[in-house]
Design an enzyme around this catalytic site. Sequence first.
Site, PDB file in Angstrom:
ATOM      1  CD  GLU A 159      -2.609   1.173   2.672  1.00  0.00           C
ATOM      2  OE1 GLU A 159      -3.677   1.821   2.716  1.00  0.00           O
ATOM      3  OE2 GLU A 159      -2.160   0.525   3.645  1.00  0.00           O
ATOM      4  CE  LYS A 174      -7.658   1.191   3.487  1.00  0.00           C
ATOM      5  NZ  LYS A 174      -6.480   1.738   4.212  1.00  0.00           N
ATOM      6  CB  CYS A 221      -4.537  -1.667   4.332  1.00  0.00           C
ATOM      7  SG  CYS A 221      -3.586  -1.612   5.883  1.00  0.00           S
TER       8      CYS A 221
END
Length: 254
Positions: A39, A107, A141
Amino acid sequence: MKTAIVQHMIRWNELGWNLQYLSTLLDQQPGADLYVLAETFATGFLAEGSTGQAEEQSRQIFSWMQHQAHRLDAAIAGSVATVDDQGLLRNRLFFVRPDGGFDYYDKHHLFGFAGETDEFVAGERRVVVAWRGVRFLLQVCYDLRFPVFSRNRGDYDAVIYVANWPARRREVWQTLLKARALENQCFVVGVNRVGNDSACEYLGDSVILNAYGHVIAQCKSGVEEVAVSELDMEELQRFRQKFPVLKDADDFSC
């Protein structure tokens, strides 16, 4: 499908150095079909970064990804702080192919605990990309903590998680990656950074798991390393046919 996971130290907001160094790391494992980076692999996690800075940096990073994909004849995946067409800041996971074509995933679960919700806008699309015979679900994540969003609907073979996951929560990282592999009967490719920034220490623990939850490639904890494994699609299909768990799954929506 030969897949390489690239675990490396990120110098915070030193774009040029990070990209130059990553180029040398990629050359350590030539011949992969896919290289997965962490990331915000080129800058570190910029939860308080300016939109103007992100717009300029993201252009440079994306150009580098296209160049590397073409040079290596492989796909490159990694997340970048990116400004969208409406001027909104996204934590965007790019999946770039050798011909310059690409897909992206924004995300969905932003990490409010670290201030990500103050600067970034969450994505809404669930994204699956196909590459050389393997279908990949793209995740970033904190998404790892939310199993409904990543539930396998029979539409993917592997899930990619790129992360800046702190050392103090490493057991959570390791446990949930294995859980996602087992419950979704898929390969899991988890790539985390190493090193330090102003907030955290990172140990990496990057790994590729098969659908049995077994490790088929991993990077040593706390060190920079590139690890490679084959994603054996024939083995995966045999397992799914022999033990068809996904057919009995609950019908979730999100």
